[in-house]
Design an enzyme around this catalytic site. Structure first.
Site, PDB file in Angstrom:
ATOM      1  N   GLY A  30      33.811  39.477  32.213  1.00 29.98           N
ATOM      2  CA  GLY A  30      34.309  38.420  31.796  1.00 29.98           C
ATOM      3  C   GLY A  30      33.819  37.108  32.893  1.00 29.98           C
ATOM      4  O   GLY A  30      33.224  37.413  33.536  1.00 29.98           O
ATOM      5  N   VAL A  34      35.430  41.654  36.234  1.00 30.71           N
ATOM      6  CA  VAL A  34      34.896  42.942  35.329  1.00 30.71           C
ATOM      7  C   VAL A  34      36.213  43.267  34.471  1.00 30.71           C
ATOM      8  O   VAL A  34      37.282  43.107  34.950  1.00 30.71           O
ATOM      9  CB  VAL A  34      34.548  44.174  36.117  1.00 30.71           C
ATOM     10  CG1 VAL A  34      34.187  45.273  35.418  1.00 30.71           C
ATOM     11  CG2 VAL A  34      33.341  43.719  36.822  1.00 30.71           C
ATOM     12  N   LYS A  50      41.280  42.124  33.159  1.00 29.43           N
ATOM     13  CA  LYS A  50      40.181  41.829  33.968  1.00 29.43           C
ATOM     14  C   LYS A  50      40.476  41.651  35.481  1.00 29.43           C
ATOM     15  O   LYS A  50      41.589  41.301  35.719  1.00 29.43           O
ATOM     16  CB  LYS A  50      40.003  40.493  33.375  1.00 29.43           C
ATOM     17  CG  LYS A  50      38.828  39.537  34.277  1.00 29.43           C
ATOM     18  CD  LYS A  50      38.269  38.694  33.533  1.00 29.43           C
ATOM     19  CE  LYS A  50      39.054  37.247  33.419  1.00 29.43           C
ATOM     20  NZ  LYS A  50      38.422  36.257  32.894  1.00 29.43           N
ATOM     21  N   ASP A 146      33.065  26.637  26.251  1.00 37.03           N
ATOM     22  CA  ASP A 146      32.095  27.416  26.289  1.00 37.03           C
ATOM     23  C   ASP A 146      32.054  28.705  25.217  1.00 37.03           C
ATOM     24  O   ASP A 146      32.260  29.922  25.561  1.00 37.03           O
ATOM     25  CB  ASP A 146      32.461  28.147  27.734  1.00 37.03           C
ATOM     26  CG  ASP A 146      31.187  29.386  28.149  1.00 37.03           C
ATOM     27  OD1 ASP A 146      30.269  29.008  27.618  1.00 37.03           O
ATOM     28  OD2 ASP A 146      31.452  30.255  28.781  1.00 37.03           O
TER      29      ASP A 146
END
Length: 458
Positions: A30, A34, A50, A146
């Site tokens: 991410g 990780v 995460k 994004d």
């Protein structure tokens, strides 16, 4: 992200021996961390965790972490936005932050890279859900900045959740950075250096994603910024003189004109299996002038997706969320030190620990109830489409296919929820958190990176 940070933030292990979660396997990267698949030891519920290491050693990493927690806590329980379930620190030190999310089986990037056939029903349903989540995000005054297939998470029942809000910012009409959005999904006004861009940049990204679903490859896959600009205007055609005159830079103007006098590409020829209304929506999303680009609300009214929009009763207006609070970005203007930022992150973590303690006191658990739970199959079915989704790389696709359904019984449940809300049976606070259903860089070889994010944090 540079190589040093790649190694520092992605080469990590999940040590949860003394925690309520048990890690199963690493499933991906991410923003600055990780992600592993884990399950809750008490309930057996699968979650995604995460891990972000050394959060308090770098201000940018800390701010991204804080921002994502704050934003997702504000956007809680929308069915098309990923939900944070828990946040905690590593038990052995206070440097690593773990964020617990709903577990989703795969992401749209992996689906598109597989040999899975996507029907127009898939594409319609996916597009609707992306727009539905984005409409709620935009109502709160947020620009995601994004959107790309790897940030669109997909479940085995074809439900979609928008993820990764580390690049999200407040909409304002000035002084916004151009170093946003992965290159292949970046709107032309951003590439061309505008600082007055709006939420319309997210709609451009949706258009790029829709084209990729139609064609199974990115529509604008420039190997660098110059190539990206040229490719956009080769496909969309020469812009108007008024648009060219509005550009801030003679260099960009000459670059656009260097592709020659071109007519827009024939999208129907590019995507022969797409429906006419799908092509029409694509054209309205991929508009060079952001002022002319379709909005989320208008896109949700488009014939390509509006069959999924919940209507109440005959003659009723569409169910809408009109009381959504704006997200407060006041912390962005604070001149915090690294120590003050650390304290703010600890405050956010404590909020989750207090909630968890209250849940345990009541004999409940935050993971035992799922706000996005599907209606059972004995509920009225408005439509059913047999589908297959592959959670694998192309080489594994043939051996790991799972037969699934687009379960649109959730629409009937949403209709019942909105009817109850209409008659005042839900508390006002909760009404702000229910589903919004609207009617109305770079690495030279890949666009799957953000440009200069380290040096341009705003």
């Amino acid at each position: 992200m540079n190589e040093k940070l790649d190694q520092q933030f992605f080469d990590v292990n999940f040590d949860l021996r003394d925690n309520k979660y048990e890690p199963i396997k690493t499933i991906g990267n991410g923003a600055y961390g990780v992600v592993c698949l884990a399950h809750h030891r008490k309930t057996g519920t699968n979650v995604a965790i995460k891990k972000i290491v050394n959060v308090f050693e770098h201000f940018l990493i800390g701010m991204r972490t804080y921002r994502e927690i704050k934003i997702l806590r504000h956007l809680v329980n929308h069915e098309n936005i990923i939900t944070i379930r828990d946040v905690f620190l590593n038990s052995n030190n206070s440097k690593d932050v773990y964020i617990v999310f709903d577990y989703m089986d795969t992401d749209l990037k992996r689906v598109l890279e597989s040999n899975q056939t996507l029907t127009n029903d898939h594409i319609k349903y996916f597009t609707y859900q992306i727009l539905n989540g984005l409409a709620f995000i935009h109502q709160t005054g947020i620009i995601h900045r994004d959107l790309k297939p790897s940030n669109i998470l997909v479940s085995q029942t074809c439900s979609i959740k928008i993820a990764d809000f580390g690049m999200a910012r407040q909409y304002r009409d000035h002084d916004q950075t151009q170093y946003v959005v992965t290159r292949w999904y970046r709107a032309p006004e951003v590439i061309l250096g505008y600082t007055e861009y709006s939420q319309a940049i997210d709609l451009w990204s949706v258009g790029c994603i829709l084209a990729e679903m139609f064609g199974r490859k990115p529509i604008f896959s420039g190997t660098n910024t110059i190539a990206q600009i040229q490719l956009i205007f080769i496909i969309l055609g020469t812009p108007t003189k008024a648009y060219l005159q509005s550009l801030h830079s003679d260099c960009f103007r000459r670059l656009i004109l260097s592709v020659g006098n071109r007519q827009p590409a024939n999208f129907k020829a590019l995507y022969p299996n797409a429906t006419d209304d799908g092509i029409d929506l694509l054209r309205q999303l991929l508009v060079i002038d952001p002022e002319q680009r379709i909005s989320t609300n208008a896109a949700l009214q488009h014939s390509f997706v509006n069959e999924f929009v919940v209507k109440l009763d005959d003659g009723d207006e569409c169910a809408m969320d009109t009381d959504t609070d704006k997200f407060d970005f006041g912390f962005e203007s604070e001149k915090w030190t690294l120590e003050q930022l650390q304290s703010a992150i600890h405050d956010e973590i404590n909020r989750f620990q207090v909630r968890s303690s209250k849940s345990n006191t009541n004999g409940d658990d935050e993971l035992t109830s799922n706000n996005d739970k599907l209606a059972t199959h004995d509920a009225p079915i408005e439509s059913h489409h047999q589908v297959v989704i592959v959670d694998s790389s192309p080489s594994e696709a043939s051996s790991t296919a799972t037969k699934l359904e687009i379960d649109t019984t959730r629409l009937a449940e949403k209709k019942r929820k909105h009817r109850r809300r209409k008659h005042g049976l839900h508390h006002h606070h909760h009404s702000k958190r229910l589903t919004s259903t609207m009617c109305t860089d770079e690495k030279a070889s890949s666009g799957d990176t953000n440009d200069d994010d380290i040096n341009n944090p705003s």
